[in-house]
Each structure stands twice: as structure tokens, then as C-alpha cells.
Motif scaffolding. Structure first.
Motif, short mmCIF file in Angstrom:
data_model
loop_
_atom_site.label_atom_id
_atom_site.label_comp_id
_atom_site.label_asym_id
_atom_site.label_seq_id
_atom_site.Cartn_x
_atom_site.Cartn_y
_atom_site.Cartn_z
N LEU A 151 88.20 41.64 20.41
CA LEU A 151 86.90 42.22 20.07
C LEU A 151 85.80 41.17 20.10
O LEU A 151 84.70 41.40 20.61
N LEU A 152 86.09 40.00 19.54
CA LEU A 152 85.09 38.93 19.49
C LEU A 152 84.79 38.40 20.89
O LEU A 152 83.63 38.10 21.22
N VAL A 153 85.81 38.29 21.72
CA VAL A 153 85.61 37.85 23.11
C VAL A 153 84.70 38.83 23.84
O VAL A 153 83.81 38.44 24.61
N SER A 154 84.87 40.11 23.57
CA SER A 154 84.01 41.11 24.22
C SER A 154 82.56 40.94 23.79
O SER A 154 81.64 41.15 24.58
N GLN A 155 82.34 40.54 22.55
CA GLN A 155 80.98 40.25 22.08
C GLN A 155 80.39 39.06 22.84
O GLN A 155 79.24 39.10 23.29
N VAL A 156 81.19 38.01 22.96
CA VAL A 156 80.72 36.80 23.65
C VAL A 156 80.37 37.11 25.10
O VAL A 156 79.32 36.67 25.62
N ASP B 190 82.21 45.07 9.18
CA ASP B 190 82.41 44.89 10.63
C ASP B 190 81.95 46.08 11.45
O ASP B 190 82.40 46.27 12.59
N LEU B 191 81.01 46.86 10.92
CA LEU B 191 80.49 47.99 11.70
C LEU B 191 79.92 47.54 13.04
O LEU B 191 79.98 48.27 14.03
N GLY B 192 79.36 46.33 13.09
CA GLY B 192 78.76 45.83 14.31
C GLY B 192 79.75 45.57 15.42
O GLY B 192 79.35 45.35 16.58
N LEU B 193 81.04 45.61 15.11
CA LEU B 193 82.07 45.45 16.14
C LEU B 193 82.55 46.80 16.69
O LEU B 193 83.41 46.83 17.57
N SER B 194 82.02 47.89 16.15
CA SER B 194 82.41 49.22 16.63
C SER B 194 81.49 49.63 17.77
O SER B 194 80.34 49.21 17.85
N ASP B 195 82.00 50.47 18.67
CA ASP B 195 81.19 50.94 19.80
C ASP B 195 79.92 51.63 19.32
O ASP B 195 78.86 51.50 19.93
N ARG B 196 80.03 52.38 18.23
CA ARG B 196 78.88 53.17 17.78
C ARG B 196 77.71 52.29 17.34
O ARG B 196 76.56 52.62 17.57
N PHE B 197 78.00 51.18 16.72
CA PHE B 197 76.94 50.38 16.11
C PHE B 197 76.72 49.02 16.78
O PHE B 197 75.92 48.22 16.31
N ASP B 198 77.41 48.77 17.87
CA ASP B 198 77.26 47.51 18.59
C ASP B 198 75.96 47.55 19.39
O ASP B 198 75.82 48.34 20.32
N GLY B 199 74.99 46.71 19.00
CA GLY B 199 73.70 46.69 19.69
C GLY B 199 73.49 45.39 20.43
O GLY B 199 74.43 44.82 20.98
N GLU B 200 72.28 44.88 20.41
CA GLU B 200 71.94 43.68 21.16
C GLU B 200 71.75 42.44 20.28
O GLU B 200 71.39 41.38 20.76
N GLN B 201 71.96 42.60 18.98
CA GLN B 201 71.85 41.48 18.06
C GLN B 201 73.23 40.88 17.79
O GLN B 201 74.24 41.38 18.27
N ARG B 202 73.27 39.79 17.02
CA ARG B 202 74.55 39.32 16.51
C ARG B 202 75.26 40.49 15.84
O ARG B 202 74.63 41.29 15.15
N PHE B 203 76.59 40.58 16.00
CA PHE B 203 77.29 41.75 15.47
C PHE B 203 77.13 41.85 13.95
O PHE B 203 77.12 42.95 13.39
N GLU C 298 82.20 29.01 19.44
CA GLU C 298 83.55 28.43 19.42
C GLU C 298 84.57 29.41 19.99
O GLU C 298 85.51 29.01 20.70
N VAL C 299 84.40 30.68 19.67
CA VAL C 299 85.28 31.70 20.26
C VAL C 299 85.13 31.66 21.78
O VAL C 299 86.11 31.70 22.52
N GLY C 300 83.89 31.57 22.25
CA GLY C 300 83.65 31.50 23.69
C GLY C 300 84.31 30.30 24.33
O GLY C 300 84.99 30.42 25.36
N ARG C 301 84.11 29.14 23.72
CA ARG C 301 84.70 27.92 24.29
C ARG C 301 86.23 27.97 24.27
O ARG C 301 86.89 27.46 25.18
N SER C 302 86.79 28.60 23.25
CA SER C 302 88.24 28.64 23.12
C SER C 302 88.89 29.70 24.01
O SER C 302 90.01 29.50 24.48
N CYS C 303 88.19 30.82 24.22
CA CYS C 303 88.86 32.00 24.78
C CYS C 303 88.27 32.55 26.07
O CYS C 303 88.89 33.42 26.69
N VAL C 304 87.07 32.11 26.44
CA VAL C 304 86.42 32.70 27.63
C VAL C 304 86.31 31.63 28.71
O VAL C 304 85.57 30.65 28.56
N HIS C 305 87.05 31.83 29.79
CA HIS C 305 87.06 30.84 30.86
C HIS C 305 85.66 30.68 31.44
O HIS C 305 84.98 31.65 31.77
#
Length: 209
Positions: free
Chosen positions: A165-170, A64-77, A184-191
Motif C-alpha cells: 500500500l505504501l509503495v503504491s502511494q510513493v 489510515d483512511l488516507g490509504l483507502s481508495d475512497r479517501f486517497d487524494g493528492e496530499q500526504r496520505f 525511505e519506503v521509496g528508496r527501499s522498495c521502488v526500483h
């Protein structure tokens, strides 16, 4: 509890990977990554899979490094994390072949129906993460062992914190969610979140029927 701690590979590269994850990730996420290894390892033993436990640990602890601030880029996490994990293990002396397995383990850890068909190390990172997040195949692990794992590496409100964390990605990278489970996370959690439908994507293609 000590037997749980002692089951973790303690080679130099594994120790450095643990240090990296602890440095860049919140504790709830770091613990999830270690539980992913422990549950994956236990399920692998149950299924009689032979694997390189060091490689399994590296794939699991770094997944889950892609969910950290240091390694979060512009691709899928998952892909950002895979790139970061591969670079880390190569920097610390892993062979290209083994580093590619780590890349696959991280990139495919959410790929239901695909990861399980790959090498044991890749399959078991997926299984371990699925067990810890969704409870899949937890019935195949002794309840007292599960309790030992949770005592050693508590969840610390994992469900709500991981969802955040996942919502922030979406929200930040909606373009990475098309045809993925993050939609699905977006549909469930992001208005107001709308993911392009199959028909909409076909309509945007340049080919007239």
C-alpha cells in the motif's frame, strides 16, 4: 478474547467509525487500526495518561483512511486521512474541538518526536501505531495480552500488505514524499526511486548566495 472486544468503546459514533473502516479498508488494515487503539490504550494505562477513550478510538480506527481508495487524494496520505476523519466525526455530531483532536491524531500519527508531545489522544494513536507496525514499546505490554489482541485481530500478512500500500502511494504521489519517511519506503522498495536531496532543493531556490 472477549475482554479485548469489550474494551473497545461502543458508542454510536465509534460503531459507525468501525463500520466505515471495515467498508473502505482491506481486513488487514482494519485490524491494524483496531490494534492501534488497543495497544495505545494499554500503553496509556501503563503511563498513567488520562484520555477520552472515545476520542482515542476514533483517532486510532480512522488513522489510515488516507490509504483507502475512497479517501486517497493528492496530499500526504496522513493529511487525506485526517481530512476524511474530521469530516466524518463532524457529520456524526462531534464538537469542532474534539474533531480537531481527531484531525491531529490522524495527521500526526507518523510524526516521531511531535505526536508524543501533543494531547494524550494524539500521542497514544502514534504510540499504538508505532507499537503495532514497528514493535516499539511492546515490551511494556504483557505477552499474554499481546497474544489476546493478535488472536482477536490477526495480522493477515500485515508487513507485506502494508508495504504494498505504501509503495503504491510513493509511485502515484512521489511529490508527497519529500523529507518524509515515505521517501525511505521509496528508496527501499521502488526500483529507480529518487527523492530530491537537500542540496538539490537548495539549488532550485531562487536565491543566489
Amino acid at each position: 478474547m472477549s475482554s479485548i472486544h469489550h474494551s473497545i468503546p461502543n458508542s454510536e459514533i465509534c460503531q459507525k467509525a468501525t463500520q466505515l473502516v471495515a467498508e473502505v479498508s482491506p481486513t488487514f488494515l482494519c485490524n491494524h487500526c483496531i490494534r492501534t487503539f488497543l495497544f495505545g490504550d494499554l500503553l496509556g494505562q501503563r503511563d498513567g495518561l488520562k484520555c477520552d477513550r472515545e476520542l482515542l478510538y476514533l483517532g486510532a480506527v480512522l488513522h489510515d483512511l488516507g490509504l483507502s481508495d475512497r479517501f486517497d487524494g493528492e496530499q500526504r496520505f496522513e493529511v487525506d486521512g485526517a481530512d476524511a476523519a474530521q469530516a466524518f466525526v463532524l457529520e456524526h455530531g462531534l464538537s469542532d474541538e474534539k474533531a480537531e483532536i481527531v484531525w491531529d491524531a490522524v495527521a500526526l500519527h507518523t510524526s516521531l518526536g511531535i505526536a508524543s508531545r501533543k494531547q494524550p489522544e494524539i500521542a497514544l494513536v502514534h504510540l499504538g501505531a508505532s507499537a503495532d507496525v514497528l514493535g516499539i514499546r511492546m515490551a511494556d505490554i504483557l505477552p499474554e495480552t499481546v497474544e489476546q489482541v493478535l488472536d482477536a485481530y490477526p495480522r493477515f500478512g500485515f508487513n507485506a500488505a502494508m508495504t504494498e500500500l505504501l509503495v503504491s502511494q510513493v509511485k502515484r504521489k512521489p511529490h508527497t514524499t519529500a523529507f518524509t519517511w515515505l521517501a525511505e519506503v521509496g528508496r527501499s522498495c521502488v526500483h529507480g526511486f529518487v527523492s530530491s536531496s537537500w542540496n538539490q532543493m537548495l539549488d532550485r531556490s531562487p536565491f543566489a548566495e
